[in-house]
Scaffold this active site. Structure first.
Site, PDB file in Angstrom:
ATOM      1  N   THR A   1       0.838  -1.194   0.000  1.00  0.00           N
ATOM      2  CA  THR A   1       0.000   0.000   0.000  1.00  0.00           C
ATOM      3  C   THR A   1       0.877   1.249   0.000  1.00  0.00           C
ATOM      4  O   THR A   1       1.967   1.230   0.569  1.00  0.00           O
ATOM      5  CB  THR A   1      -0.865  -0.046   1.285  1.00  0.00           C
ATOM      6  OG1 THR A   1      -1.798  -1.098   1.139  1.00  0.00           O
ATOM      7  CG2 THR A   1      -1.580   1.255   1.572  1.00  0.00           C
TER       8      THR A   1
ATOM      9  N   ARG B   1     -14.884  -6.104  -0.243  1.00  0.00           N
ATOM     10  CA  ARG B   1     -14.217  -5.788   1.034  1.00  0.00           C
ATOM     11  C   ARG B   1     -13.599  -4.396   0.962  1.00  0.00           C
ATOM     12  O   ARG B   1     -12.958  -4.039  -0.021  1.00  0.00           O
ATOM     13  CB  ARG B   1     -13.125  -6.817   1.316  1.00  0.00           C
ATOM     14  CG  ARG B   1     -12.336  -6.581   2.609  1.00  0.00           C
ATOM     15  CD  ARG B   1     -11.029  -5.854   2.354  1.00  0.00           C
ATOM     16  NE  ARG B   1     -10.179  -5.817   3.540  1.00  0.00           N
ATOM     17  CZ  ARG B   1      -9.045  -5.127   3.622  1.00  0.00           C
ATOM     18  NH1 ARG B   1      -8.634  -4.414   2.588  1.00  0.00           N
ATOM     19  NH2 ARG B   1      -8.332  -5.131   4.719  1.00  0.00           N
ATOM     20  N   VAL B   2     -13.802  -3.595   1.991  1.00  0.00           N
ATOM     21  CA  VAL B   2     -13.195  -2.262   2.059  1.00  0.00           C
ATOM     22  C   VAL B   2     -12.258  -2.245   3.258  1.00  0.00           C
ATOM     23  O   VAL B   2     -12.648  -2.654   4.359  1.00  0.00           O
ATOM     24  CB  VAL B   2     -14.274  -1.173   2.198  1.00  0.00           C
ATOM     25  CG1 VAL B   2     -13.639   0.192   2.420  1.00  0.00           C
ATOM     26  CG2 VAL B   2     -15.174  -1.153   0.959  1.00  0.00           C
TER      27      VAL B   2
ATOM     28  N   ASP C   1      -8.972  -0.173   5.591  1.00  0.00           N
ATOM     29  CA  ASP C   1      -8.844   1.069   6.358  1.00  0.00           C
ATOM     30  C   ASP C   1      -8.518   2.281   5.484  1.00  0.00           C
ATOM     31  O   ASP C   1      -8.871   3.422   5.815  1.00  0.00           O
ATOM     32  CB  ASP C   1      -7.749   0.912   7.432  1.00  0.00           C
ATOM     33  CG  ASP C   1      -6.409   0.514   6.838  1.00  0.00           C
ATOM     34  OD1 ASP C   1      -6.386  -0.298   5.876  1.00  0.00           O
ATOM     35  OD2 ASP C   1      -5.371   1.007   7.318  1.00  0.00           O
TER      36      ASP C   1
ATOM     37  N   GLY D   1      -1.175  -1.639   6.791  1.00  0.00           N
ATOM     38  CA  GLY D   1      -1.166  -2.830   7.649  1.00  0.00           C
ATOM     39  C   GLY D   1      -2.462  -3.599   7.521  1.00  0.00           C
ATOM     40  O   GLY D   1      -3.212  -3.414   6.552  1.00  0.00           O
ATOM     41  N   THR D   2      -2.729  -4.444   8.503  1.00  0.00           N
ATOM     42  CA  THR D   2      -3.919  -5.302   8.470  1.00  0.00           C
ATOM     43  C   THR D   2      -5.162  -4.433   8.695  1.00  0.00           C
ATOM     44  O   THR D   2      -5.510  -4.087   9.822  1.00  0.00           O
ATOM     45  CB  THR D   2      -3.811  -6.386   9.549  1.00  0.00           C
ATOM     46  OG1 THR D   2      -3.489  -5.763  10.801  1.00  0.00           O
ATOM     47  CG2 THR D   2      -2.689  -7.373   9.220  1.00  0.00           C
ATOM     48  N   GLY D   3      -5.831  -4.107   7.604  1.00  0.00           N
ATOM     49  CA  GLY D   3      -6.830  -3.042   7.592  1.00  0.00           C
ATOM     50  C   GLY D   3      -7.940  -3.186   8.616  1.00  0.00           C
ATOM     51  O   GLY D   3      -8.366  -2.186   9.210  1.00  0.00           O
TER      52      GLY D   3
HETATM   53  N1  ASP Z   1      -4.209  -1.518   4.948  1.00  0.00           N
HETATM   54  C1  ASP Z   1      -4.422  -2.135   3.665  1.00  0.00           C
HETATM   55  C2  ASP Z   1      -5.758  -2.819   3.667  1.00  0.00           C
HETATM   56  O1  ASP Z   1      -6.076  -3.485   4.629  1.00  0.00           O
HETATM   57  C3  ASP Z   1      -3.362  -3.137   3.284  1.00  0.00           C
HETATM   58  C4  ASP Z   1      -1.919  -2.682   3.443  1.00  0.00           C
HETATM   59  O2  ASP Z   1      -1.636  -1.666   4.057  1.00  0.00           O
HETATM   60  O3  ASP Z   1      -1.021  -3.353   2.893  1.00  0.00           O
HETATM   61  O4  ASP Z   1      -6.461  -2.727   2.699  1.00  0.00           O
END
Ligand code: ASP
Length: 313
Positions: free
Chosen positions: A180, A208-209, A211, A232-234
């Site tokens: 990202t 899916r949406v 963060d 990160g893990t959205g």
């Molecule tokens: N935060 C992003 C999402 O969950 C993924 C990422 O940051 O790599 O869509």
């Protein structure tokens, strides 16, 4: 002579990036690409370009680069299609624009900017976002032109094993891809802005949406406090409202930027998530914390020099 108000930082995703996942040439190329985009941003800020325009341009450049999980080179959802999320926010007046699960556009951040400029809504999703983009004169493209051979192969592996993963997470996905993208800036007038763009998680459910396009989760800017872009893990970043939490800790608890940013990432960790953020405070402090082994990043230091880094140390 007073110090320059200009600050800038960008990220290209946080995750389990270890030194064995990048060969020397790719690593050097990554540093060059991050530096190049940060230097262009720096020149634009020196020339008086607004923080909002600078973060948009930096993210557009990252969306064009096929290594990053944004625009061209985005990860694919469970149907094997890129569905893109993006947002940007102007710290002057907290105007913002965002798009979610967008298809058929190469630069989702441009569509988010059109939402901001239009001003009627904050977040448009799916087909409505795609139709809005066309109405605004943005050229529709075939989704296939966004898909790289590496992303297709990555999706096939994830799909075969039923995994949903951060795209460059070598703990579960051997890959030299980056993630990202996001940018934060403080301009000559001391105004703040943030922008973030992503294809989300590999093999995610259609619709899916994450963060990234949710104002206060993945993106935030307020001249009174801070501008923030996360990666990160959205789902965990949404549950912790990370970008807004950094602002709130500074605004209501009087925390320094460093304390507020660390506390926000601690919330993510407590929920079982991981990732990082980049942030610039109203007074020019800049932080780039993460709780993963690496985060692609570049920033302008107080002397106006561009630095780049990938690993934690
Ligand atoms: N935060 C992003 C999402 O969950 C993924 C990422 O940051 O790599 O869509």
């Amino acid at each position: 002579m007073s110090a320059s108000p200009i600050r800038f930082a960008l990220h290209g995703g946080a995750g389990v990036i270890d030194r064995t996942s990048l060969d020397a040439e790719r690593e050097a190329d990554c540093h060059w690409q991050l530096r190049n985009i940060a230097e262009q941003a720096h020149q634009a800020l020196l020339a008086g370009t607004s923080a909002l325009d600078v973060v948009q341009r930096a993210v557009e450049a990252l969306e064009d680069c096929p290594w990053f999980n944004a625009g061209h080179g985005s990860v694919l959802n469970a149907d094997g299609v890129p569905e893109l999320d993006a947002a940007l926010m102007d710290g002057r007046d907290r105007r913002c624009g965002a798009v979610a699960a967008l298809r058929g556009q190469r630069h989702p951040i441009r569509v988010a900017r059109a939402v901001l400029d239009d001003g009627q809504h904050v977040l448009l999703a799916g087909d409505g976002a795609a139709r809005f983009a066309i109405e605004q004169g943005l050229t529709a493209i075939d989704d296939a032109t966004l898909i790289t051979a590496e992303r297709h192969a990555q999706w096939q592996r994830a799909s075969a094993s039923g995994r949903v993963s951060l795209d460059h997470d070598v703990a579960i996905e051997s890959s030299d891809r980056c993630g990202t993208v996001g940018a934060v800036a403080r301009d000559l007038h001391g105004h703040l802005a943030a922008a973030t763009s992503t294809g989300g998680m590999t093999n995610k459910r259609p619709g899916r949406v994450g963060d990234t396009p949710l104002i206060g989760s993945g993106t935030w800017a307020d001249d009174r406090t801070v501008c923030v872009s996360t990666t990160g893990t959205g789902e965990h970043f949404i549950r912790a409202q990370v970008a807004f939490l950094v602002h709130a800790r500074m605004c209501f608890d009087g925390c320094t930027l460093a304390t507020a940013a660390t506390a926000a990432l601690d919330e993510v960790a407590q929920l079982g998530g991981c990732g990082g953020l980049i942030a610039i405070a109203h007074d020019g402090q800049l932080v780039l914390p993460f709780n993963t082994p690496g985060m692609y990043r570049a920033w302008i230091d107080a002397d106006g020099r561009v630095d780049t880094a990938i690993y934690a140390c």
